[in-house]
Design an enzyme around this catalytic site. Structure first.
Site, short mmCIF file in Angstrom:
data_model
loop_
_atom_site.label_atom_id
_atom_site.label_comp_id
_atom_site.label_asym_id
_atom_site.label_seq_id
_atom_site.Cartn_x
_atom_site.Cartn_y
_atom_site.Cartn_z
N LEU A 97 0.86 -1.22 -0.08
CA LEU A 97 -0.10 -0.02 0.06
C LEU A 97 0.86 1.05 -0.05
CD1 LEU A 97 -3.06 0.49 0.09
CD2 LEU A 97 -2.99 0.71 2.68
N ASP A 98 0.80 1.97 -1.13
CA ASP A 98 1.94 3.03 -1.06
C ASP A 98 2.03 4.04 -0.16
OD1 ASP A 98 0.49 5.36 -1.73
OD2 ASP A 98 -0.08 4.52 -3.75
N LYS A 99 3.33 4.56 0.11
CA LYS A 99 3.44 5.45 1.41
C LYS A 99 2.30 6.52 1.34
CE LYS A 99 7.47 8.11 2.91
NZ LYS A 99 8.80 8.81 2.95
#
Length: 221
Positions: A97-99
């Site tokens: 889950l991207d930053k």
């Protein structure tokens, strides 16, 4: 299977960490030092630090990831998810889950379960709530639902549900790199907030940001 996979399936360590254990001579298979890439059977006599190798109890964690936490087990990465949770035993994040995104992510020591979730052909659903930088129309919803050209491919058809003028729910069955952000950008929109609320039958519900809870495997399937 290879010894690295066995150690991962047993919840002992990652496949990469297994290579280090082998290099250090800490794994013995049927009386001989294990070699890199060695094939083994569960019935083999396998010792780790002179103790019989046994499967760890499976751990399943649902975590509400805050923005800024990075979904990697790499210790050199600042704000990595493993350091943030600080769990006392080996676990790893399932997928990414991207930053800049928040919401539900699974951590476990169960390599087999993780592989089942990550295999794209299994068509497992993941649901998100997304806010974009301006109002959208029905054409946008239809385009998102039928598929958008990104990264040289057309995305799979997905479910779309209007929440408000600038917010929608989207349910995907694939996980291309930064997929939702790229889809929106292609159609002229910028994602402002992206939150995952469901993976299969596991729901975020009222789990607070930055908190985690145990779940059992039945919650997934």
């Amino acid at each position: 299977m290879r010894i690295n996979k066995l150690l991962s399936n047993y919840g002992i360590c990652s496949r990469k960490e297994a290579r280090k254990l082998i290099e250090e001579g800490r794994i013995i298979v049927n009386g001989s030092k294990c070699i890199q890439g060695q094939w083994v059977e569960e019935s083999d006599d396998i010792l780790l630090d002179n103790e019989k190798l046994l499967p760890k109890k499976k751990v399943y964690i649902a975590f509400n990831k805050p923005v800024g936490v990075v979904c990697t087990a790499a210790s050199h990465v600042e704000n990595n998810i493993i350091d943030y949770i600080n769990y006392p035993e080996y676990i790893f994040p399932v997928g990414r889950l991207d930053k800049e995104s928040e919401g539900l992510i699974i951590l476990t020591n169960d390599g087999e379960m993780a592989n089942k979730i990550l295999e794209s052909e299994n068509m497992h659903e993941k649901e998100y709530v997304v806010t974009v930088d301006k109002s959208y129309d029905e054409e946008f919803l239809n385009n998102m639902a039928t598929g958008v050209e990104i990264l040289g491919v057309k995305t799979r058809p997905c479910k779309m549900e209007r929440v408000s003028d600038d917010t929608f729910k989207i349910t995907l069955t694939q996980g291309l790199n930064r997929q939702i952000r790229r889809m929106c950008k292609t159609l002229g929109y910028k994602v402002v907030i992206l939150k995952r609320i469901r993976i299969l039958n596991l729901y975020l519900n009222d789990l607070e940001i930055g908190k985690w809870r145990y779940f059992n495997e039945k919650e997934l399937y």
